[in-house]
Design an enzyme around this catalytic site. Structure first.
Site, PDB file in Angstrom:
ATOM      1  N   ARG A 105      12.808  -0.881  -3.080  1.00 54.00           N
ATOM      2  CA  ARG A 105      12.392  -0.564  -4.451  1.00 54.00           C
ATOM      3  C   ARG A 105      13.405   0.374  -5.084  1.00 54.00           C
ATOM      4  O   ARG A 105      13.879   1.316  -4.451  1.00 54.00           O
ATOM      5  CB  ARG A 105      11.002   0.077  -4.464  1.00 54.00           C
ATOM      6  CG  ARG A 105       9.902  -0.894  -4.037  1.00 54.00           C
ATOM      7  CD  ARG A 105       8.522  -0.297  -4.129  1.00 54.00           C
ATOM      8  NE  ARG A 105       7.541  -1.229  -3.579  1.00 54.00           N
ATOM      9  CZ  ARG A 105       6.255  -0.940  -3.387  1.00 54.00           C
ATOM     10  NH1 ARG A 105       5.798   0.250  -3.698  1.00 54.00           N
ATOM     11  NH2 ARG A 105       5.437  -1.834  -2.880  1.00 54.00           N
ATOM     12  N   ARG A 144       5.226   6.500   5.550  1.00 52.36           N
ATOM     13  CA  ARG A 144       4.231   7.499   5.157  1.00 52.36           C
ATOM     14  C   ARG A 144       3.264   7.794   6.308  1.00 52.36           C
ATOM     15  O   ARG A 144       2.779   8.924   6.440  1.00 52.36           O
ATOM     16  CB  ARG A 144       3.486   7.037   3.912  1.00 52.36           C
ATOM     17  CG  ARG A 144       4.392   7.015   2.689  1.00 52.36           C
ATOM     18  CD  ARG A 144       3.652   7.000   1.373  1.00 52.36           C
ATOM     19  NE  ARG A 144       4.586   7.153   0.272  1.00 52.36           N
ATOM     20  CZ  ARG A 144       4.241   7.400  -0.991  1.00 52.36           C
ATOM     21  NH1 ARG A 144       2.954   7.532  -1.302  1.00 52.36           N
ATOM     22  NH2 ARG A 144       5.146   7.536  -1.931  1.00 52.36           N
TER      23      ARG A 144
END
Length: 424
Positions: free
Chosen positions: A261, A390
């Site tokens: 991204r 994460r």
């Protein structure tokens, strides 16, 4: 993508739905294009009928030896042929313009999506475990045991900002998390393990809604391929142009992939550490179901994602996104936010979305009902199960101890060769 026939049938309902997305009077320009397109189609059909009739009369006039009538009719055929070509071209142009306008509009929202402007208005629906009390808490990149495993300087030399080089036990823990997630989803949750490309064509990005509006959020190669922002793109597009038997549904898939991204518009946000990266790994779940299965399937997928965090003994909360925070292609989204002691706040680690038939219309994915009748559009759902980087941050920060070591969750120890903790 929206059905122009449904908009035609109830423009007020469509306008009300788009108003929740902040778009006023959405139906008027669409219906104007549709009316012009249908008029061009009708004009083309009329011209074609006149051309056919005149063509028959040309032969008859020739047979009678009526040269004047023959020449008049031949001129009429030529003129009608030109008119037909013009109206057909106009109809094609208007059809393309209408399709472009429709694909630029977001999905309609489910009735139970709460009202709100942004993430501050999302509604918490569940909380698991209380956040640990850690007056000594550090962010992942400052934990003594983890610090040697992050080499952001090398990543900067290789690629620039928002990249990470992982080493040693931190790299192994990252790999262990991905393997644990995949094994859980395949062995316990019944998802079909799938390996897909990370380079796709325009059509795949259009099918799941990344194009045309969000092209700047992704990377494109010089020969026209796109690097996937999520395996939602590839997994969902395995159904593109396909028609399934209802007996073969639901189709539940999971993939572990690299994702890319550009993080357009995120300048200055989460620049430290590896919370927001240009390249990252994610385990993605996708389901293809009938409309009747769609609601229950979203809750099932939510449970699958929550189960990963629960197995890792990580505190989290689940929120239902408000209309102002719900993504372009979703009808309803649940976000799972994991507690990060180093930041002292919850951060998103998974989004579970149901898209209804929005994506299926864009990619023409259907199923044949067992009861008979014409093929219907599938419903598609997607969700992170989970974002691996994460999850690594959450394990490190929640597992940190005052002496600088990190306790490895019991669920991961077999993947770590029996290691119970990472020493500082």
């Amino acid at each position: 993508m929206h059905d122009i026939r449904q908009i035609r049938d109830d423009a007020d309902a469509f306008d009300a739905a788009m108003a929740r997305r902040g778009i006023a009077g959405a139906s008027a320009p669409l219906l104007s294009l549709d009316e012009a397109r249908r008029a061009a189609i009708h004009a083309a059909e009329t011209a074609k009928a006149r051309q056919n009739a005149a063509s028959k009369q040309v032969g008859q006039a020739k047979a009678r030896g009526d040269e004047a009538e023959f020449e008049r009719l031949r001129a009429e055929v030529a003129a009608t042929k030109a008119e037909l070509a013009e109206q057909e071209a106009r109809a094609r142009d208007l059809d393309a313009e209408l399709a472009q306008a429709l694909v630029a509009l977001p999905n309609t929202l489910a009735p139970d999506v709460p009202e709100g402007a942004d993430e501050a208005d999302n509604v918490e629906i569940k909380r698991h475990l209380d956040p640990p009390q850690m007056p000594f808490a550090r962010e992942h990149f400052d934990i003594p045991a983890a610090r040697p495993g992050f080499d952001f300087e090398a990543a900067g030399r290789l690629s620039g900002a928002r990249f990470a080089v992982l080493k040693g036990q931190v790299a192994r823990l990252h790999r262990a998390l991905a393997q644990f997630m995949m094994d859980t989803h395949v062995d316990r949750n019944g998802l079909a393990e799938t390996v897909t490309p990370v380079l796709v064509r325009d059509e795949a990005m259009l099918g799941t809604g990344q194009l045309p509006k969000f092209g700047e959020d992704s990377y494109r190669t010089t020969n026209g391929w796109w690097l996937i922002p999520t395996a939602e793109v590839t997994l969902t597009n395995t159904a593109a142009g396909q028609t399934f038997d209802e007996a073969d549904l639901p189709r539940r898939m999971v993939a572990h992939t690299l994702c890319f991204r550009s993080e357009a518009g995120s300048a200055g946000k989460d620049t430290a550490g590896m919370l927001r990266q240009h390249q990252f790994e994610k385990v993605e779940m996708v389901s293809l179901v009938t409309p009747e299965e769609s609601e229950d399937e979203q809750l099932r997928m939510l449970s699958c994602a929550e189960g990963i965090l629960e197995a890792l003994d990580l505190p989290y909360r689940t929120v239902k996104l408000c209309d102002g925070d719900t993504g372009f292609g979703a009808r309803r989204t649940f976000d799972i936010e994991v507690w990060l002691p180093g930041q002292g706040r919850y951060r998103e680690i998974s989004s579970i979305s149901t898209c209804g038939d929005f994506q299926a219309r864009r990619m023409n994915a259907r199923y044949k009902p067992e009861a008979g009748g014409k093929p219907q559009f599938l419903h598609t759902l997607n969700g992170s199960g989970l974002a691996v980087g994460r999850a690594l941050i959450a394990v490190l920060e929640n597992g940190q101890r005052e002496d600088g070591s990190v306790v490895v969750p019991e669920a991961l120890r077999s993947y770590m060769g029996g290691v119970e903790s990472i020493a500082s």
